[in-house]
Design a protein around this motif. Sequence first.
Motif, PDB file in Angstrom:
ATOM      1  N   MET A 179       0.840  -1.204   0.000  1.00  0.00           N
ATOM      2  CA  MET A 179       0.000   0.000   0.000  1.00  0.00           C
ATOM      3  C   MET A 179       0.875   1.254   0.000  1.00  0.00           C
ATOM      4  SD  MET A 179      -3.192   0.607   2.495  1.00  0.00           S
ATOM      5  CE  MET A 179      -2.137   0.507   3.920  1.00  0.00           C
ATOM      6  N   ARG A 180       0.456   2.231  -0.808  1.00  0.00           N
ATOM      7  CA  ARG A 180       1.246   3.445  -0.885  1.00  0.00           C
ATOM      8  C   ARG A 180       0.941   4.368   0.292  1.00  0.00           C
ATOM      9  NH1 ARG A 180       2.359   5.742  -5.533  1.00  0.00           N
ATOM     10  NH2 ARG A 180       1.105   7.532  -4.969  1.00  0.00           N
ATOM     11  N   GLN A 181       1.963   5.000   0.802  1.00  0.00           N
ATOM     12  CA  GLN A 181       1.762   5.984   1.853  1.00  0.00           C
ATOM     13  C   GLN A 181       2.180   7.354   1.339  1.00  0.00           C
ATOM     14  OE1 GLN A 181       0.300   6.568   4.374  1.00  0.00           O
ATOM     15  NE2 GLN A 181      -0.008   4.750   5.629  1.00  0.00           N
ATOM     16  N   THR A 182       1.227   8.217   1.159  1.00  0.00           N
ATOM     17  CA  THR A 182       1.600   9.571   0.773  1.00  0.00           C
ATOM     18  C   THR A 182       1.156  10.495   1.893  1.00  0.00           C
ATOM     19  OG1 THR A 182      -0.441   9.586  -0.479  1.00  0.00           O
ATOM     20  CG2 THR A 182       1.578   9.390  -1.726  1.00  0.00           C
ATOM     21  N   SER A 183       1.568  11.746   1.806  1.00  0.00           N
ATOM     22  CA  SER A 183       1.111  12.683   2.819  1.00  0.00           C
ATOM     23  C   SER A 183       0.314  13.782   2.125  1.00  0.00           C
ATOM     24  CB  SER A 183       2.301  13.260   3.582  1.00  0.00           C
ATOM     25  OG  SER A 183       2.638  14.521   3.072  1.00  0.00           O
ATOM     26  N   GLU A 186      -1.572  12.928  10.115  1.00  0.00           N
ATOM     27  CA  GLU A 186      -0.254  13.293   9.573  1.00  0.00           C
ATOM     28  C   GLU A 186       0.771  13.351  10.706  1.00  0.00           C
ATOM     29  OE1 GLU A 186       1.050  13.999   6.495  1.00  0.00           O
ATOM     30  OE2 GLU A 186      -0.809  13.415   5.522  1.00  0.00           O
ATOM     31  N   ARG A 207      -5.247  12.405  -0.820  1.00  0.00           N
ATOM     32  CA  ARG A 207      -4.338  11.436  -0.201  1.00  0.00           C
ATOM     33  C   ARG A 207      -4.981  10.052  -0.110  1.00  0.00           C
ATOM     34  NH1 ARG A 207      -3.409   8.764   4.257  1.00  0.00           N
ATOM     35  NH2 ARG A 207      -5.192   9.599   5.376  1.00  0.00           N
TER      36      ARG A 207
END
Lengths: 222, 292
Positions: A1-5, B30, B155
């Motif tokens: 799974m991709r983790q972006t912010s 976050e 996101r």
Amino acid sequence: MRQTSIIDIISPVMAGPSSSHTAGAVRLGLLARNVYNTKPDKVTFKLYNSYALTGKGHGTDKGLLAGILGFSVADERIKNVFGTPEANNINYEFEFLEDFNRHPNAVDFIFEGGLKMSVSGTSIGAGEIVLTKINGFSVNLDGKYNTLLLVYDDMPGVISNVTGIIQEDNVNIASLHCDRSAKGKTASMCICVDGELSKNCLQEISDLKDMYIVRYIKKLED
Amino acid sequence: MENTITTFRQLYYTCKETNKKIYEAALDYEASKGENTEYKVRLQAKKSLDAMKSAIKTGLCSTESSPSGLSGNDCDKLQKRFKDYGAILGSTAQKIMTYTLATSEQNLRMGTIVACPTAGSCGIVPAVLIAYAEDYNITENDQINALITAGEIGRIVSVKMALAGAVGGCQAECGVASAMASAALTQMRGGNIKQIINASALVLKNVLGLTCDPVCGLVEIPCVKRNSFLAIHAVTASELAMANIISKIPADEIVDAMEQTGKLMSPLLKESSQGGLAKTKTAIALEKNILG
Ligand code: SF4
């Protein structure tokens, strides 16, 4: 799974027109520049697939070169990079290729100079990038962490030696990625760290036996 | 906060359980991942918002053509038209359409814009957010909250699907930008969590299959004008959502469908400019003219 912010989604502030093909290209160039770490005599850029087909129109060639020259993604000079004094100062060449085994937005940088080095990367969207290969070794560098890259003779104990030295430096390891060409031959290690490694620590690691390449690759500025 | 937020469902329940707005839950999440403190995210949001405003300002006054010569004066044309004849959709919609073109044209001049989420789709979120904020006196702080809300929507989609035309077609770029804009707008209008997520879902459901086939390989045709269309698309979704019209298919399942659609889409229609609009007779002729 991709983790972006969220930050990845609502930035960067950049020169247009394409995040994957212009800003992504600049960032790939910047990170490859950090990997090579000295001024090359010549850089050959090999662009693949969508990067090759639509790269010219998106300024991908300009972006890659601008990155190698150290321009940021928002730099107004990208548009006219071919005419800048910085660009006149190095030799460069572009090749446009097709290879559907590669990612749609893939590039190889071939550096020549004191050291010959090849660096491969892909632009994965929204300006995010990843370097996937250095001199044939698989790596996983996204420019978000300061990263220590090591190429060395594969022997038992190297990993624990290196991580021990980093621990003594009081720096936390965020991730560790290893690859080797064959058992007992050359191997590579990518260590992403939180914070900064000290000069002493880097020196100590360089002094370990049978280290061929020791590179401290700075993360990319936001 | 320990829980991960990778789906709209998780986002919804996190907000419900903690009694928080989407931007608050997003900021908490976050921060919980380590590097991005609330301060850092807000600072970037403010930086981006400022850059968006200045791109609009510059774009509104420019008629400089793109390097290809294919476009650059559409924003000017639209402003001239609106001077004499107001938009039938009303003055805010008029502003939204104008602002979208202003930003998108700046982008193809290689001017400074904000990739939100991408450069090709850079006109949508700023136009909807800033036009509404101006007309309805939304404070800067609330604009930042709206932008963070938009970022959270983008996101979550990006967890399942890369936001790149070359991977998912334009549904992943202008489509997602429109969903983000719709969420920002619904947030500023005082919509609740359900309404905000629904607005995004309604947008995404109605962009499924949108291809990426830019003429001559330039982020220009159809991209520039598409930004205007999808900005208004965002407004439509927000209106429906504010009326409590529910997407019968939940947002997360729509994202799954979108990801699958992106995979099924031929590579010829994913930013390679080898099919669709890019291979029409006129496009081929333009290609000969421009790229030589
Ligand atoms: S058509 Fe393609 S290049 Fe143009 S905005 Fe959409 S995804 Fe980006």
